[in-house]
Design a protein around this motif. Sequence first.
Motif, PDB file in Angstrom:
ATOM      1  N   GLU A 377       0.645  -1.111  -0.321  1.00 41.89           N
ATOM      2  CA  GLU A 377       0.186  -0.221  -0.187  1.00 41.89           C
ATOM      3  C   GLU A 377       0.886   1.086  -0.234  1.00 41.89           C
ATOM      4  OE1 GLU A 377      -3.085   0.350   3.340  1.00 41.89           O
ATOM      5  OE2 GLU A 377      -4.204  -1.634   2.396  1.00 41.89           O
ATOM      6  N   LEU A 378       1.970   1.767   0.484  1.00 46.40           N
ATOM      7  CA  LEU A 378       2.748   2.415   0.814  1.00 46.40           C
ATOM      8  C   LEU A 378       4.320   2.433  -0.021  1.00 46.40           C
ATOM      9  CD1 LEU A 378       2.170   3.210   4.768  1.00 46.40           C
ATOM     10  CD2 LEU A 378       1.176   4.201   2.410  1.00 46.40           C
ATOM     11  N   GLY A 379       4.084   1.624  -0.247  1.00 50.55           N
ATOM     12  CA  GLY A 379       5.862   1.053  -1.445  1.00 50.55           C
ATOM     13  C   GLY A 379       7.160   0.876   0.080  1.00 50.55           C
ATOM     14  N   LEU A 380       6.869   0.976   1.339  1.00 51.71           N
ATOM     15  CA  LEU A 380       7.426   1.050   2.574  1.00 51.71           C
ATOM     16  C   LEU A 380       7.934   0.164   3.356  1.00 51.71           C
ATOM     17  CD1 LEU A 380       8.843   3.036   4.350  1.00 51.71           C
ATOM     18  CD2 LEU A 380       7.050   2.825   5.667  1.00 51.71           C
ATOM     19  N   VAL A 381       9.508  -0.569   3.090  1.00 58.17           N
ATOM     20  CA  VAL A 381       9.568  -1.561   3.668  1.00 58.17           C
ATOM     21  C   VAL A 381       9.208  -1.296   5.533  1.00 58.17           C
ATOM     22  CG1 VAL A 381      11.352  -3.337   4.220  1.00 58.17           C
ATOM     23  CG2 VAL A 381      11.399  -2.221   2.415  1.00 58.17           C
ATOM     24  N   GLU A 474      -2.840   1.019  11.540  1.00 60.38           N
ATOM     25  CA  GLU A 474      -2.437   2.613  11.346  1.00 60.38           C
ATOM     26  C   GLU A 474      -1.335   3.288  12.415  1.00 60.38           C
ATOM     27  OE1 GLU A 474      -5.074   4.169   9.527  1.00 60.38           O
ATOM     28  OE2 GLU A 474      -5.277   1.884   9.596  1.00 60.38           O
ATOM     29  N   ILE A 475      -0.981   2.927  13.009  1.00 60.94           N
ATOM     30  CA  ILE A 475       0.785   3.778  13.764  1.00 60.94           C
ATOM     31  C   ILE A 475       1.290   3.782  12.359  1.00 60.94           C
ATOM     32  CG2 ILE A 475       1.594   4.087  15.633  1.00 60.94           C
ATOM     33  CD1 ILE A 475      -0.720   4.992  16.188  1.00 60.94           C
ATOM     34  N   ALA A 480       4.561   6.339   9.257  1.00 59.50           N
ATOM     35  CA  ALA A 480       5.500   6.063   8.221  1.00 59.50           C
ATOM     36  C   ALA A 480       6.676   6.866   7.493  1.00 59.50           C
ATOM     37  CB  ALA A 480       4.715   6.655   6.938  1.00 59.50           C
ATOM     38  N   HIS A 481       6.092   8.290   7.821  1.00 54.98           N
ATOM     39  CA  HIS A 481       7.129   9.230   7.488  1.00 54.98           C
ATOM     40  C   HIS A 481       8.369   9.296   8.385  1.00 54.98           C
ATOM     41  CE1 HIS A 481       4.686  11.247   9.574  1.00 54.98           C
ATOM     42  NE2 HIS A 481       5.310  12.273  10.081  1.00 54.98           N
ATOM     43  N   ALA A 522       9.426  10.904   2.398  1.00 54.25           N
ATOM     44  CA  ALA A 522       8.598  11.556   3.707  1.00 54.25           C
ATOM     45  C   ALA A 522       7.412  12.358   3.524  1.00 54.25           C
ATOM     46  CB  ALA A 522      10.140  12.412   4.661  1.00 54.25           C
ATOM     47  N   LYS A 523       7.634  13.356   2.821  1.00 52.81           N
ATOM     48  CA  LYS A 523       6.590  14.652   2.830  1.00 52.81           C
ATOM     49  C   LYS A 523       5.444  13.514   1.931  1.00 52.81           C
ATOM     50  CE  LYS A 523       9.020  18.508   3.034  1.00 52.81           C
ATOM     51  NZ  LYS A 523       8.075  19.390   3.961  1.00 52.81           N
ATOM     52  N   LEU A 524       5.242  12.616   0.944  1.00 50.22           N
ATOM     53  CA  LEU A 524       4.580  12.164   0.007  1.00 50.22           C
ATOM     54  C   LEU A 524       3.534  11.058   1.432  1.00 50.22           C
ATOM     55  CD1 LEU A 524       5.978  11.483  -2.725  1.00 50.22           C
ATOM     56  CD2 LEU A 524       4.603  12.439  -2.802  1.00 50.22           C
TER      57      LEU A 524
END
Length: 676
Positions: A377-381, A474-475, A480-481, A522-524
């Motif tokens: 969903e976020l592309g974040l590891v 949710e947290i 995430a940023h 981070a802003k995205l």
Amino acid sequence: MKGKDLFIIIGIIGIVLMMIIPIPVFLIDIFLILNISLALMILLVAMNTKEALEFSIFPTILLISTLFRLALSISTTRSILQHADAGKVIATFGSWVGGGEVAIGFIVFLILVVVQFIVITKGSERVAEVAARFTLDAMPGKQMSIDADLNSGLINEQQARERRSKIERESDFYGAMDGASKFVKGDAIATIIILMINLVGGFVVGMAMHGLPFQESLQTFSLLTIGDGLVAQIPALLISTAAGLIVTRSASEGNLSDDVTGQLLKYPKMLYIAAGTIAVLGLTPIGPIRTWPYAIILAVGAWYMQKMQAQKLEQEELLVEEQEIEEVRNPESVISLLQIDPIEFEFGYGLIPLADTQQGGDLLDRIIMIRRQCALELGLVVPVIRIRDNIQLKPNEYVIKIKGNTVARSDLLLNHYLAMSPGFDDDSITGIETTEPAFGLPAIWIDESMKERAELSGYTVVDPPSVVATHLTEIIKRHAHELIGRQETKQLIENVKENHPALVDELIPSILTVGDVQKVLAKLLKEKISIRDLVTIFETLADHGPYSKDPDILTEYVRQSLSRQITQQYSPSGDTLRVITVGPQLEKKISESVQQTEQGSYIALDPVSTQQIYQRMNEQVNRQIQSGTQPVVLASPTIRMYLRQILERTMNEVPILSYSELEPNIEVQSVGVVNL
């Protein structure tokens, strides 16, 4: 040449000459003792090597020793047939081993030949052949493993070169052993043939040349021939055993004595069983006199080994305690305390069943799914989530920490279910009132008997693990940023570089640094925009990075490039997007309040105008929430990021979009206008 080189050359030439030139009987005795000594020395060296390459010269020594033994057999055969004498060594072996009886000596000799030829030599040959084949087949995989370790930095070039050399030498060694084992096999066959020739030839020569009677000729030459065969066969048996030891100890980590004591005698309880079995055997006609001493020795040995293992374990525990104490005393040990986990999940002792798999807890599996969901969903590891119990918390309480700071806490009732109202309350549904931790909705904890009734009444009923998983998800999305730093950004860049090296090489570091890219990502993430499409993000940064290094402006360009993604995020099925628009007066007011500085631009509104914007926006957002739709604010591209700065602290969850971030084919309907 050096002296030792000359000595080896003369020795090998001398061995060849022994086959041709007759030698005195006393030299035969000396060479026979030397042959036995060399064979014994080779066996001892083979027993004490830890790996085969430590005795890599063994195939060559095997060839030379076989040649030397065959030369001795030829010399002794010549002496026996010519003089009916081959020295004290052969005569002693012939009469001593057979007890003066030709038949007994002949049978003992045959048994030795059978043991060497069929058992030891045949087994060594097969093991060497299989080892050579598997070593050769495993070479490509070992080479790839070395290259992988070298590329990852685990080893340097010198170590890689040494490992490659070792693999090549292993292949050469086992190939040579496969061929050298044929020498041992041929030596055993040659020994049998020489024995037959000596028996028949000696008997004929004794009667024809030496004029001995039939009985005396048979007795004399048979004893000498059998003695010659035994003297030659014993060194051959020792060297065959050494060859077997070399090729069968490929998986060893020590010498033979270490392996025997460390592995064969590792389990003292098994020795007790063996001792009991031998003791029971003494109750048979064999008798206790012959069996019970061995049973006692085995039992005492088992007790002694248990005692030694206990002492060793105690010493290891003391050593570990001393090391821990020393580490605490060490001033450098404080450094490890500075490490902060990115995400921590702590819970009271009453919630231990959540994480205990033996009690049916599946929290670890759920966390794996959470990390996969966030990646999609976020592309974040998402970093590894540290899970631990904390006795300082209440039994049913848990907290979620980001970089060591508590960002959320709540309570769980494991034997209950969390029921959330559909909008109207049913008085028959009773329980413990609470608040759903992820979204702050009113809810109640109900027991198992109330679950079915609540579901029929339209309540959303979830179990405690699902409550924790939803809250944790949710947290992570909300923060995430904070979880994406320069190191995490570097890993994402390296992942893109595997398939798009030209793009990454152009962007970093000539246009932007890793830190600049990290600020944009981070802003995205802060506004819940997925960064999974890193190729599009990097393409946009490469296009606009040369003209501006301001992360806010670059983020706006990236958002416009992700218009299709943003449109589908807020209108998945292509339905009409209902938005709250910003009136012209408010847009003009915000545009006039923008201040430009060397560090970038920022909004500078007076407190009265800021408060009015909060009030008007809050009215429209509440109206949207009451109508059951997600509030979305739509502004012009020039003021979007400044309006985001104004509402960031009070309405961070409300998405603010611009016209450029929406696809042209999407239908937009204004359901409210915010104006001053």
